[in-house]
Design a protein around this motif. Structure first.
Motif, short mmCIF file in Angstrom:
data_model
loop_
_atom_site.label_atom_id
_atom_site.label_comp_id
_atom_site.label_asym_id
_atom_site.label_seq_id
_atom_site.Cartn_x
_atom_site.Cartn_y
_atom_site.Cartn_z
N THR A 1 0.83 -1.21 0.00
CA THR A 1 0.00 0.00 0.00
C THR A 1 0.86 1.25 0.00
N VAL A 2 1.90 1.27 0.82
CA VAL A 2 2.81 2.41 0.86
C VAL A 2 3.49 2.57 -0.50
N PHE A 3 3.94 1.47 -1.09
CA PHE A 3 4.56 1.51 -2.41
C PHE A 3 3.61 2.13 -3.44
N MET A 4 2.36 1.68 -3.45
CA MET A 4 1.38 2.21 -4.41
C MET A 4 1.07 3.69 -4.14
N LEU A 5 1.02 4.08 -2.88
CA LEU A 5 0.78 5.50 -2.56
C LEU A 5 1.93 6.36 -3.06
N VAL A 6 3.16 5.87 -2.91
CA VAL A 6 4.32 6.61 -3.43
C VAL A 6 4.21 6.75 -4.95
#
Length: 121
Positions: free
Chosen positions: A36-41
Motif C-alpha cells: 500500500t505504501v509503495f502504491m501510494l508513493v
C-alpha cells in the motif's frame, strides 16, 4: 493447546494452537501495508499519472513480483479470516465444508486471473 476428540473427552496434544494463523495474519498484514505504501508513493510521485507510466511500472519484473506477493498475502489473509468465520458461525459440517471449498475455489480463480493480468503487460 490443540485438542483431539476421543468420544466425549478432549485430549490436549500440543501447545500454540492457532499461533501459526495468528502469525500469518500479522505477516500478511505487513506485506499488504508495504505494498500500500509503495502504491501510494507511485500515485503521489510528481509527474503525470497516465497509462504509459503504469505500463512502464508493471513492465518491471520486480513490480510484478511484489504485486504477486502482495496478492498472495491478501488471499492467504482472506483465507484465514474466512475459514475462521466459517468454523465459528456455520455449525452444520456439510455446509461449512462446502463454504470452505467454494472459498478456496474463488481464491484460486482470483490468483489465476491476477497472474494473467500481471504477465500480460
Amino acid at each position: 493447546m490443540a485438542a483431539t476428540d476421543y468420544g466425549s473427552h478432549r485430549l490436549v496434544v500440543g501447545a500454540h494452537y492457532g499461533m501459526r494463523d495468528w502469525l500469518a495474519q500479522r505477516v500478511t498484514a505487513v506485506v499488504m501495508a508495504l505494498y500500500t505504501v509503495f502504491m501510494l508513493v507511485v500515485v503521489f510521485w510528481p509527474g503525470q499519472l497516465d497509462y504509459a507510466r503504469w505500463q512502464a511500472l508493471f513492465a518491471n519484473q520486480a513490480t510484478k513480483l511484489f504485486t504477486l506477493v502482495a496478492l498472495l498475502a491478501v488471499l492467504y489473509h482472506v483465507w484465514v479470516g474466512m475459514r475462521d468465520i466459517w468454523m465459528d458461525y456455520v455449525k452444520p459440517v456439510g455446509l461449512r465444508l462446502s463454504l470452505q471449498v467454494l472459498t478456496i475455489m474463488w481464491l484460486l480463480a482470483c490468483v489465476g486471473g491476477a497472474v494473467q493480468v500481471l504477465w500480460r503487460v
